[in-house]
Design an enzyme around this catalytic site. Sequence first.
Site, PDB file in Angstrom:
ATOM      1  N   HIS A   1      44.956 -24.798-115.976  1.00 47.42           N
ATOM      2  CA  HIS A   1      44.788 -25.893-114.994  1.00 47.42           C
ATOM      3  C   HIS A   1      43.844 -25.448-113.879  1.00 47.42           C
ATOM      4  O   HIS A   1      44.260 -24.943-112.849  1.00 47.42           O
ATOM      5  CB  HIS A   1      46.164 -26.281-114.434  1.00 47.42           C
ATOM      6  CG  HIS A   1      46.148 -27.546-113.636  1.00 47.42           C
ATOM      7  ND1 HIS A   1      47.251 -28.341-113.498  1.00 47.42           N
ATOM      8  CD2 HIS A   1      45.166 -28.147-112.930  1.00 47.42           C
ATOM      9  CE1 HIS A   1      46.951 -29.387-112.734  1.00 47.42           C
ATOM     10  NE2 HIS A   1      45.697 -29.281-112.374  1.00 47.42           N
TER      11      HIS A   1
ATOM     12  N   LEU B   1      36.986 -26.962-111.915  1.00 49.11           N
ATOM     13  CA  LEU B   1      35.713 -26.241-111.742  1.00 49.11           C
ATOM     14  C   LEU B   1      34.706 -27.039-110.919  1.00 49.11           C
ATOM     15  O   LEU B   1      33.684 -26.500-110.500  1.00 49.11           O
ATOM     16  CB  LEU B   1      35.114 -25.885-113.103  1.00 49.11           C
ATOM     17  CG  LEU B   1      35.798 -24.730-113.844  1.00 49.11           C
ATOM     18  CD1 LEU B   1      35.156 -24.527-115.216  1.00 49.11           C
ATOM     19  CD2 LEU B   1      35.737 -23.434-113.041  1.00 49.11           C
ATOM     20  N   ARG B   2      34.985 -28.330-110.704  1.00 47.92           N
ATOM     21  CA  ARG B   2      34.189 -29.205-109.819  1.00 47.92           C
ATOM     22  C   ARG B   2      32.815 -29.570-110.350  1.00 47.92           C
ATOM     23  O   ARG B   2      32.226 -30.527-109.883  1.00 47.92           O
ATOM     24  CB  ARG B   2      34.035 -28.597-108.419  1.00 47.92           C
ATOM     25  CG  ARG B   2      35.328 -28.320-107.703  1.00 47.92           C
ATOM     26  CD  ARG B   2      36.156 -29.579-107.496  1.00 47.92           C
ATOM     27  NE  ARG B   2      37.321 -29.328-106.655  1.00 47.92           N
ATOM     28  CZ  ARG B   2      38.466 -29.983-106.771  1.00 47.92           C
ATOM     29  NH1 ARG B   2      38.622 -30.919-107.688  1.00 47.92           N
ATOM     30  NH2 ARG B   2      39.472 -29.716-105.974  1.00 47.92           N
TER      31      ARG B   2
ATOM     32  N   ASN C   1      38.479 -34.174-113.708  1.00 51.30           N
ATOM     33  CA  ASN C   1      38.205 -35.092-112.580  1.00 51.30           C
ATOM     34  C   ASN C   1      36.937 -34.686-111.835  1.00 51.30           C
ATOM     35  O   ASN C   1      36.924 -34.493-110.631  1.00 51.30           O
ATOM     36  CB  ASN C   1      39.403 -35.193-111.634  1.00 51.30           C
ATOM     37  CG  ASN C   1      39.770 -33.883-110.987  1.00 51.30           C
ATOM     38  OD1 ASN C   1      39.476 -32.814-111.531  1.00 51.30           O
ATOM     39  ND2 ASN C   1      40.392 -33.925-109.819  1.00 51.30           N
TER      40      ASN C   1
ATOM     41  N   HIS D   1      49.828 -35.803-114.472  1.00 45.89           N
ATOM     42  CA  HIS D   1      50.202 -35.578-113.076  1.00 45.89           C
ATOM     43  C   HIS D   1      51.265 -36.634-112.762  1.00 45.89           C
ATOM     44  O   HIS D   1      50.961 -37.819-112.709  1.00 45.89           O
ATOM     45  CB  HIS D   1      48.952 -35.765-112.199  1.00 45.89           C
ATOM     46  CG  HIS D   1      49.204 -35.757-110.729  1.00 45.89           C
ATOM     47  ND1 HIS D   1      48.650 -34.833-109.879  1.00 45.89           N
ATOM     48  CD2 HIS D   1      49.938 -36.574-109.936  1.00 45.89           C
ATOM     49  CE1 HIS D   1      49.029 -35.079-108.636  1.00 45.89           C
ATOM     50  NE2 HIS D   1      49.817 -36.135-108.637  1.00 45.89           N
TER      51      HIS D   1
ATOM     52  N   HIS E   1      51.996 -29.160-113.123  1.00 44.12           N
ATOM     53  CA  HIS E   1      52.514 -28.660-111.836  1.00 44.12           C
ATOM     54  C   HIS E   1      53.842 -29.268-111.380  1.00 44.12           C
ATOM     55  O   HIS E   1      53.894 -29.978-110.395  1.00 44.12           O
ATOM     56  CB  HIS E   1      51.465 -28.806-110.730  1.00 44.12           C
ATOM     57  CG  HIS E   1      50.732 -30.127-110.702  1.00 44.12           C
ATOM     58  ND1 HIS E   1      51.360 -31.343-110.778  1.00 44.12           N
ATOM     59  CD2 HIS E   1      49.413 -30.402-110.589  1.00 44.12           C
ATOM     60  CE1 HIS E   1      50.459 -32.304-110.722  1.00 44.12           C
ATOM     61  NE2 HIS E   1      49.278 -31.754-110.610  1.00 44.12           N
TER      62      HIS E   1
ATOM     63  N   ASP F   1      46.299 -24.581-110.804  1.00 42.18           N
ATOM     64  CA  ASP F   1      45.786 -25.820-110.199  1.00 42.18           C
ATOM     65  C   ASP F   1      44.716 -25.459-109.155  1.00 42.18           C
ATOM     66  O   ASP F   1      44.664 -26.040-108.065  1.00 42.18           O
ATOM     67  CB  ASP F   1      46.918 -26.644-109.567  1.00 42.18           C
ATOM     68  CG  ASP F   1      46.464 -28.056-109.189  1.00 42.18           C
ATOM     69  OD1 ASP F   1      45.305 -28.412-109.478  1.00 42.18           O
ATOM     70  OD2 ASP F   1      47.274 -28.787-108.591  1.00 42.18           O
TER      71      ASP F   1
ATOM     72  N   PHE G   1      43.704 -32.818-100.759  1.00 43.71           N
ATOM     73  CA  PHE G   1      44.802 -32.026-101.328  1.00 43.71           C
ATOM     74  C   PHE G   1      44.243 -30.851-102.121  1.00 43.71           C
ATOM     75  O   PHE G   1      43.209 -30.975-102.771  1.00 43.71           O
ATOM     76  CB  PHE G   1      45.615 -32.895-102.294  1.00 43.71           C
ATOM     77  CG  PHE G   1      46.407 -33.987-101.641  1.00 43.71           C
ATOM     78  CD1 PHE G   1      47.617 -33.704-101.024  1.00 43.71           C
ATOM     79  CD2 PHE G   1      45.968 -35.305-101.663  1.00 43.71           C
ATOM     80  CE1 PHE G   1      48.369 -34.713-100.433  1.00 43.71           C
ATOM     81  CE2 PHE G   1      46.713 -36.323-101.070  1.00 43.71           C
ATOM     82  CZ  PHE G   1      47.917 -36.026-100.454  1.00 43.71           C
ATOM     83  N   GLY G   2      44.936 -29.718-102.115  1.00 42.29           N
ATOM     84  CA  GLY G   2      44.616 -28.660-103.063  1.00 42.29           C
ATOM     85  C   GLY G   2      44.177 -27.353-102.439  1.00 42.29           C
ATOM     86  O   GLY G   2      43.654 -27.317-101.323  1.00 42.29           O
TER      87      GLY G   2
END
Lengths: 444, 319
Positions: A65, A68-69, A99, A184, A237, A310, A328-329
Amino acid sequence: MNVRANRPLLIEGGRVIDPSQGMDRITNLLVEDGRIVAYDAISTGDQEVLDASDKIVAPGLIDMHVHLREPGREEDETIRTGTAAAVAGGFTSIACIPNTEPPIDTQATVEFIRHQAVLADQCNVFVVACVSKNREGKELAELGQLVQAGAVAFSDDGAPVYDAELMRRALEYCRMFDKPILNHAEVRELTQGGVMHEGLVSLVLGLPGMPSVAEDVMASRDIALADATGGRIHMMHVSSVGSVDLIRRAKGRGVRVTTEVCPHHFTLTDDSLRSFDSNFKMSPPLRSQKHVNACIAGLADGTIDVICTDHAPHALEKKMRELDQAPFGIVGLETALGLVVTRLIEPGHLDWPAALAKMTINPARILGINKGTLAIGADADITVIDPTVRWTVDPTKFRSKSRNTPFAGWKLQGRADSVIVGGRIKYQAPAEAAEQGRRPARAR
Amino acid sequence: MSTEVMDLSAVPETWTRRHLLDVESLSAEEIHVILDSAVAFKESTANCTQKMPLLTGRTCANLFFEPSTRTRTSFSLAARRLGADTIDFSSTGSSLSKGETFIDTAKNIEAMGVDVVIVRHRTPGTAELLAENLRCSVINAGDGAHEHPTQGLLDILSIRERRGQIAGLTVALVGDIAHSRTARSNIWGLKKLGAHVIVCGPSTLVSPRWAELGVEVSNDLDAIIPRCDVLNLLRIQFERQSTRPFPSVREYAHLYAMNHERLARAKRDILILAPGPINRGVEITPDVADGPHSAILEQVTNGLAVRMAVLWLILGGNS
């Protein structure tokens, strides 16, 4: 240092722990032409030798999870920086979540990711593709063609697969390919505007809450749908007492459900938000101690199959904002192993084989990839771990492009010493880090 | 309550803070220092509006990212009464609209040479965020539903003035506890000074978990009224509610509005506060708001005194 592929590599004197074979013994491991070729090997003089005494030799760690953007948000992370961070954290394989912008919902995007990963030449990258076209949750992406392009699983993460009918069809359709849907679990109506776990701390701070029941309700739906369709659901998660318990009971009656937990959910509580620091803002949110305890109990009794990060990099300017504006994250690749050793293995919640299973063979089996094992003939993806070294988390030293970690300054035990991907050494811990606070070497 | 008026020639040694971010972290002693200073300022300025030049040459910046009339005006006037200069920055829209972050906006204002930033923002923690990122002092003038320390302190001062002390009183906060920063600042301050605090309102706006912090929880105003020495009627914050937590305003007023029927069942000396702005007819009927039990306008006067005290304590001691 890169070892020429044709020169054998002898990993000498390490404690080899391979949960896929039930192995835990001190032995010499021989690697040749990118594969594991022998145990109990003897030095012949023409091999490259890696001294693994006092070290643990494990199958290369897998993080299923990772965000990598790339493509689209290269200011946060790229495939190159993300995979460099992965090997520094001890991971030889990662699965990247779709995403991105555009989302990974076509063969072309899957192939782009795989190609960039080859160019980056750090670790293996497996692609999780979108469940729905454009990740909109409306109609199925071309899952069959995505499988042909190499997708190993499907997820709309960032958002849940919201439409129950779409989820049902996805589970049914993926039975053909034996691919899991990673979901999710979050009922959005219950978390609208929320920035942290709903509990006593959110009450005191006046911050809008995200109740754990939002996770439980969706987990319950997904389990029911997996049960009804015979499809494979993987709950991403998990973080709540309720969802861990639901999964435990579903597994007990044979539903094809698996799950994962992130280090922050077994190490931190919502109390951290008292600092109003957005590095403690993630989704699902940090919850109260009873939820943390449930995650640890779920790890210990096997309900939770996988430890994942994540890894969610965000550029500094995005996180340096009001708490409701910050995304978030957090990043996780370079702290996960240390947190597992320090907070799960050292306190005795998990022994080494159990912990390593959740970072090697278990994610490999869920994703259906030929990794996570040191069996003879397997790809020589190996993580040599120094289990006793103590080190301090210094985000300025991260290879990740982003620094959004809540663990800055934490003193951790255990980290990757050498990381071998396909028989080649891709990472070796810097000498100063390995010396810091080290215990005296055991006599051999 | 101190019988002697505090000496305003020097900031007391017990005050060491550079910021006022919340009431939760204040000690009872620190609260008393603020209240005693406020009383001293109130007495010194009671008969004249002449300035007290204690903060001459200092600059206070009002940084309001949420609409406000009385708090901003009150802080400005407090600063000017002390001889300080004030600058106002108001932005009801998001600071994002021009691409500038909230912290950058604040740093720009600070760079103009200000000694204290008074900040109001819709998000909890923003005052804390500024305190970490700016070199000057920071006063929280309301951060989302978290805290509004000067409002809590002025409410407590208004009670102390009328009743002599806080310890032993039963004080009910009525209404939208969930979204009220005023409620939180009151709860901490009142508890530290020894009051029994009740939070009362519909169960969707009053979490039972307040009991874990030693606060009595009630959903029945009629049941608690006879026991209360003070009622603090909080405004329903429609703008902070993402989903409506009760069926109608009419039903809310029926269950929780303070009207003369309810007043008749209260203690004879009950004190009624309402941190403005009030929704007349929703939380309180006009006859009660304007009646003898109401301290609503005293609250405004005390607000000015408390803000003078806070500015002086924060800026007066580190010149």
